[in-house]
Every structure is written in structure tokens, then in C-alpha cells.
Design a protein around this motif. Structure first.
Motif, PDB file in Angstrom:
ATOM      1  N   VAL A   1       0.859  -1.181   0.000  1.00  0.00           N
ATOM      2  CA  VAL A   1       0.000   0.000   0.000  1.00  0.00           C
ATOM      3  C   VAL A   1       0.892   1.226   0.000  1.00  0.00           C
ATOM      4  N   VAL A   2       0.450   2.253  -0.673  1.00  0.00           N
ATOM      5  CA  VAL A   2       1.210   3.496  -0.724  1.00  0.00           C
ATOM      6  C   VAL A   2       0.287   4.576  -0.181  1.00  0.00           C
ATOM      7  N   VAL A   3       0.809   5.345   0.778  1.00  0.00           N
ATOM      8  CA  VAL A   3      -0.043   6.270   1.511  1.00  0.00           C
ATOM      9  C   VAL A   3       0.485   7.692   1.323  1.00  0.00           C
ATOM     10  N   ASP A   4      -0.379   8.559   0.826  1.00  0.00           N
ATOM     11  CA  ASP A   4       0.004   9.953   0.601  1.00  0.00           C
ATOM     12  C   ASP A   4      -0.030  10.713   1.928  1.00  0.00           C
TER      13      ASP A   4
ATOM     14  N   CYS B   1       9.346   0.298   3.808  1.00  0.00           N
ATOM     15  CA  CYS B   1       8.766   1.423   3.055  1.00  0.00           C
ATOM     16  C   CYS B   1       9.176   1.301   1.589  1.00  0.00           C
ATOM     17  N   THR B   2       8.163   1.305   0.696  1.00  0.00           N
ATOM     18  CA  THR B   2       8.446   1.087  -0.726  1.00  0.00           C
ATOM     19  C   THR B   2       8.643   2.392  -1.497  1.00  0.00           C
ATOM     20  N   ASN B   3       8.298   3.512  -0.893  1.00  0.00           N
ATOM     21  CA  ASN B   3       8.408   4.778  -1.623  1.00  0.00           C
ATOM     22  C   ASN B   3       9.543   5.602  -1.031  1.00  0.00           C
ATOM     23  N   PHE B   4      10.556   5.880  -1.822  1.00  0.00           N
ATOM     24  CA  PHE B   4      11.740   6.546  -1.278  1.00  0.00           C
ATOM     25  C   PHE B   4      11.359   7.893  -0.646  1.00  0.00           C
TER      26      PHE B   4
END
Ligand code: K7E
Ligand code: CUA
Length: 622
Positions: free
Chosen positions: A579-582, A603-606
Motif C-alpha cells: 500500500v502506498v499512503v500519501d 517502506c516502498t516509496n523513497f
């Protein structure tokens, strides 16, 4: 469509095929602009911003792509009907629920919301031809907010998304016909009698944008194709072309191309809305359906030559251009004449109780645009631009009113033609479907690219070309390659929207959102484990989740950042979950811990210098 053209014989098509085969051999390069300075006209320097958004459909990729104009740079992918790990779409419970049981869609025609016949920058609607759905993207955050459907009594939602002048409705027509209500068996051999198409009015809530099926109009089993909505004199009306007026059900490439003319539907959607209010509809699968044989005045048929595809209302609302793909002309109709013909009953018989408007009575002229005309766009300065599939070109022509000399020889109103590579489908001019087009740029969306790029093997991208239409002659500026399959697009002025860049904390109403590490934690009730998790640079709280094998685990992750571009992702090793959370957002992910072991998550988003350290463990005990 090319396959279909290839089997047809007859003078102009045979010639057309020779043109296709002869002039556009695979791998050939059109002469690039001799003047390299043209590049400057689409150049947006690093750090500068584009003037327009280009929202283009991703076809069977199920997504919508956003590019900037004039740079043609791909800025964003908006996932709609298919999962998209890059933004975590299709992994969290919220988006999974929206996608329902489907993992793909076939997006064809984006339509921007309108107010007073102009874009209001609120929503973008897109259709799904495959699973009969329609989706709404909110331009406040560029996210998909609703997917409606499968629409009852509808099969093949291709003829949409056509937004009415004040976004009262998104109008929809069926490409395929089936026995109704859906789920009923009938022998395909009885296609003519047992199958039906449908025109649907999808009602849009003016405040929330929430869509629901308002009403439907039953039609014969023609294959409804592209459409457009009216404005000005044609306000309250909508138009669709169709192919297969023969109502054939096998080898359509031959059987559905027999008639010289097929029909366009001329629909009075305000009358349909009123007829439903007056109780003239019959409920079918939960939707009020109007039978036009019993409720006159809601739909008329208008003959259009030779397997038409596109029909486009001009910015004034008076002229309607429809193109038969198997003829080299575009038919221009005058809505004022259509209105008079309807009032005076100037009809050529009827089909199943629906009056057929006399073609000659409403035709303004047949414009000799070229071979394989599909779609027409307008620049608001009296010019029309028609895509020519077979000829691989765009023709520019002058809208009526025409003077006597022009009327005598309509060749004289075709003022320019530009080659595109190869086999253009749709084309788009900013605001063409509004009262006030922007003009300036045209984007040609080509179905084939045939070796115009460095080779990437057999699965070739499509090509889109940027054309400057501000002068008398069209000028080719730039070429970009796109995901399959760019069917149509909308262009919106960049300053027509002001997207948010973080979700304000005050607006987060998720019941399991937590904003401080002290509120985070794990609770258990029987086999159900509930985790309230905080994500912040550069840690997850909690970062150790211990459960028993067989537990049902739900994690609610809140990204507590209120800083632009501070996005965190939660990927769990070997669990097919990401899941990616803004910033300011909470998302929920659910799974059964069915494997014993210790599974790192990360965490998948740098996000920061210590992004790599943003990790934890899911420990599953036997
Ligand atoms: Cu609008 Cu491509 Cu669905 Cu024409 S379609 S080309
Ligand atoms: Cu958080 Cu990377």
C-alpha cells in the motif's frame, strides 16, 4: 478496424488500401521538420511547467495517463480499472472494493465535467468498454473516487463518457447487444428479435459527483458507437453513430457493411428525463426503461453513410459532423434543420417505432475530407479537423455557413492536410467539446507506430503527435510514444485546477486513523488482529507485529506527514501486498497470516535519507 477494411473491395477502398500499403511501409520515416527550431515550440525547460494537461485513455491497460502539453511529458498515471503497485492502487481494501471483482478495464473516452458548456475542472469521467462501467476521477487529488457498474441492461460501454453541458448526466450507449435483462439466455441466431441495445443517462450529483443510473432508452440491436452532447441550439440533445443497422450477428466485417447508410441516434435526453418523471418507464433490472415505440419524442434515427464511427457537435451546437469510415466524406448536419424535420415530421419511415429523419432534409453537405474519416474536433475559429485512419492524415476544413462558390465545390473548404504516423484514430483539440475551445494544439493519437522508434521488439508502443494549429497550415511539432491504447483524450488548461498536495489532517475521517505514535498499536479480538500504524520519516509504529498463524490481520496505515511529496509505502515480503499512503491519508490492508515465519516489511516509496531504515517485522507464530 484495419482487418475489416482489408477484406472490403470497391474502388475507393481498394485505392485506400494501396495507399496504406504503398505509402506507409513499416519502418519508413516521414521527413522530420527541416527546421530544428520547431523543437523549441514544444520545449518546456527543466523547472518550467506545461500550459495544459493532456488526459489520455489507456485503453485495455485500464488506466488514465496524464501528460503535459506542449512537452508531451508523461507526468502521472491515474489507476482506474487495474491495480497499479506504484501508488498501491488495488491492494488496499478501499480501492479493492471500488474495483469489485475485476482487475482490468478498457478505457476509451475521458470526459471532463462541464458547467455552462465549459470545463469546470472538477471531475474526469472515463468508461470501461469491457465490464460496462464508468468511473469518476476527482481533479482535486487526481484519484479515482467511484466506479459505477456493471451498468444494468448494458453490454459494451463504448459509447461514453459524454458529459452534458452542466454535468447533469454522463451519457452512455451500448456497443454490443444482448438478451435483456442480462443473465437471460437466447440463441444468437435470434439476434434481431431477442437482443437489444440501450442508451443510458448516468445521473451525476451536482455536489458530490456521485453517479447512479438515471434512466435508459431501449434500442434495436445496432452497435452504438461514438457520440457527443449538444449545446446552444442542440442543448438537451445527444448523438451517437452506430454500425450494423443490418442487425447481423456473424462475420460482421461483411454482413454489417452491406447498407449504404447506418443510423445515428438523435436523443432528446431532457424529454427522456421528463418521460421517466411522468411515469412512462417500465422497470427492468432496477432501472426505469423507456420503450421509444410507446414513448415518442425521446429518440430519432438519422441515416449516416457507410459504417460511421465518430459524430461530433461543433462549439456553436449547430453543426454536427459524422464520418462513415468506409467513405471518403464527412457528413455535416444542421441541427436547426434536424429540429425543423422533427417538428414537420420530415421522415423516411421508421424502425421499430422510431422515426427516421430524412437525410437530405438535414444535410448541410458532404465534405470530401479523405479516406477513412473517423473523428472531428474544432478549434473555435470556424475550423474542423477530421482524423483519416486509412490515409494516415488529419484534414482541416471550414465549418458552415458556406458561400455559394464553396457549396458548389466542397473540395475548396478542405484547406489543409497533414500526414500522421500511422493510422490515426482519435484526435483532440483542447476544449473542442465545449463552447470555447482553446485551439492552439492538436494531438493525433495514432493506432500504429510501425518502427518510428528504436525497436523494442514485437510489442510496439503507439504514437501520439503534437500539431500546432494556430496558423493557417498545421505544423508537426513533436512525437511521443504512449501506452496502449490511446483512444481519446481531453486537454485542460493547467490553471483550471488547483490540486491539493497533501490531505489535510482535519479532513481525514478514517475511523482507524492515528496521528501520534502513542495512539498506534495492536489489538486482538479472537482471531482478528487490528493494527493502527503510523508512518513518518523514517519509521513505522509499531515496527513489530506478532500474530498467530491463521489470524486475520488488518493494518490501517496513516501517513502523518503534512509535507508535499512525503509519501510512504508499506510492502510486506512474500505477501503480495503493497500500500502506498500519501501525506495525511489512511489506508487499510487485510490478509490472513497463513504462513509461519518472520516476514520483514519496509517502506516502498523513497522518502528520506533513512528510507532504507524504514522497516519492521511481521512475526507469525505457529
Ligand atoms: Cu473512440 Cu478508439 Cu473507442 Cu475511435 S474509438 S478510433
Ligand atoms: Cu518512508 Cu520510504
Amino acid at each position: 478496424m484495419s482487418a475489416r477494411l482489408h477484406v472490403l473491395s470497391g474502388g475507393c477502398l481498394a485505392a485506400a488500401l494501396l495507399v496504406t500499403a504503398g505509402c506507409n511501409p513499416p519502418g519508413s520515416q516521414a521527413p522530420a521538420s527541416a527546421d530544428g527550431s520547431l523543437a523549441a515550440r514544444s520545449f518546456v525547460a527543466p523547472g518550467e511547467k506545461d500550459e495544459y494537461y493532456l488526459f489520455y485513455s489507456g485503453g485495455h491497460s485500464g488506466q488514465v495517463y496524464v501528460a503535459g502539453l506542449p512537452s508531451m511529458r508523461h507526468i502521472a498515471t491515474i489507476p482506474v480499472f487495474a491495480p497499479y503497485p506504484a501508488t498501491g492502487y488495488g491492494f488496499d481494501e478501499e480501492s479493492k472494493a471500488m474495483m469489485g471483482r475485476f482487475t482490468w478495464g478498457d478505457v476509451h473516452h475521458p470526459g471532463l465535467s462541464q458547467k455552462d458548456g465549459k470545463y469546470d475542472g472538477r471531475w474526469l469521467f472515463v468508461n470501461d468498454n469491457a465490464n460496462n462501467r464508468i468511473a469518476r476521477i476527482d481533479l482535486r487529488d487526481f484519484k479515482t473516487k467511484q466506479i459505477l457498474g456493471p451498468i444494468p441492461n448494458s453490454s459494451g460501454n463504448h459509447g461514453s463518457s459524454f458529459v452534458t453541458e452542466n454535468s447533469e448526466y454522463v451519457l452512455v450507449a451500448t456497443r454490443f447487444s444482448v438478451p435483456l435483462p442480462k443473465g437471460r439466455y437466447a440463441d444468437v441466431a435470434n439476434y434481431k428479435t431477442d437482443f437489444n441495445g440501450m442508451v443510458s443517462g448516468i445521473k451525476v450529483d451536482p455536489q458530490s459527483g456521485e453517479m447512479n443510473v438515471g434512466w435508459q432508452i431501449l434500442t434495436p440491436p445496432f452497435n452504438w458507437d461514438l457520440g457527443s452532447t449538444g449545446k446552444g441550439p442542440s442543448s438537451g440533445w445527444a448523438f451517437w453513430t452506430s454500425y450494423n443497422s443490418e442487425m447481423a450477428h456473424e462475420t460482421l466485417e461483411a454482413t454489417s457493411t452491406q447498407a449504404e447508410r447506418d443510423y445515428a441516434a438523435v436523443v432528446n435526453w431532457r424529454a427522456a428525463e421528463q418521460a421517466v418523471k411522468d411515469g412512462k418507464a417500465t422497470m427492468l433490472d432496477g432501472v426505469p426503461v423507456l420503450d421509444p415505440a410507446k414513448v415518442p419524442g425521446v429518440i430519432y434515427f438519422l441515416p449516416v453513410p457507410k459504417s460511421p464511427h465518430g459524430i461530433d457537435t461543433d462549439p456553436s451546437g449547430r453543426w454536427i459532423a459524422a464520418s462513415g469510415k468506409l467513405q471518403p466524406v464527412t457528413s455535416v448536419f444542421d441541427f436547426e434543420k434536424i429540429q425543423k424535420a422533427i417538428d414537420g415530421k420530415v421522415f423516411d419511415g421508421e424502425v421499430r417505432g422510431v422515426p427516421v429523419i430524412k437525410y437530405e432534409a438535414v444535410l448541410e453537405g458532404e465534405v470530401p475530407v479523405g479516406l477513412g474519416p473517423l473523428h472531428t474536433q474544432y478549434d473555435g475559429k470556424g475550423n474542423a479537423y477530421t482524423s483519416l485512419y486509412v490515409e494516415s492524415a488529419v484534414a482541416k476544413w471550414t465549418l458552415p455557413p458556406w458561400n455559394d462558390a464553396q457549396k458548389k465545390d466542397l473540395n475548396t473548404i478542405v484547406t489543409d492536410k497533414i500526414p500522421v504516423h500511422f493510422n490515426i484514430g482519435h484526435l483532440v483539440v483542447g476544449g473542442s467539446d465545449t463552447k470555447e475551445p482553446y485551439g492552439k494544439y492538436l494531438v493525433a493519437m495514432n493506432k500504429l507506430s510501425k518502427g518510428r522508434h528504436v525497436s523494442v521488439g514485437p510489442s510496439q508502443p503507439e504514437s501520439s503527435q503534437l500539431i500546432d494549429i494556430s496558423g493557417n497550415k498545421m505544423t508537426m511539432l513533436y512525437e511521443a510514444f504512449t501506452e496502449p491504447e490511446p483512444h481519446f483524450a481531453q486537454i485542460l488548461k493547467a490553471d483550471a485546477v488547483a490540486p491539493i498536495e497533501v490531505y489535510p489532517k482535519a479532513e481525514n475521517t478514517h475511523p482507524k486513523a492515528v496521528w501520534d505514535a502513542s495512539e498506534a498499536g495492536i489489538t486482538r479480538s479472537g482471531k482478528k488482529v487490528d493494527v493502527k500504524m503510523v508512518a513518518i520519516r523514517s519509521r513505522f509504529v509499531p515496527d513489530k507485529i506478532e500474530v498467530q498463524a491463521g489470524d486475520e490481520v488488518t493494518i490501517h496505515v496513516t501517513n502523518v506527514e503534512q509535507t508535499t511529496d512525503m509519501i510512504h509505502g508499506l510492502g510486506i515480503i512474500e505477501h503480495d501486498l503493497n500500500v502506498v499512503v500519501d501525506p495525511g491519508e489512511t489506508k487499510t490492508v487485510k490478509f490472513t497470516a497463513d504462513k509461519v515465519g518472520v516476514f520483514p516489511f519496509y517502506c516502498t516509496n523513497f522518502c528520506s535519507a533513512l528510507h532504507q531504515e524504514m522497516q519492521g517485522y511481521l512475526a507469525v507464530k505457529p
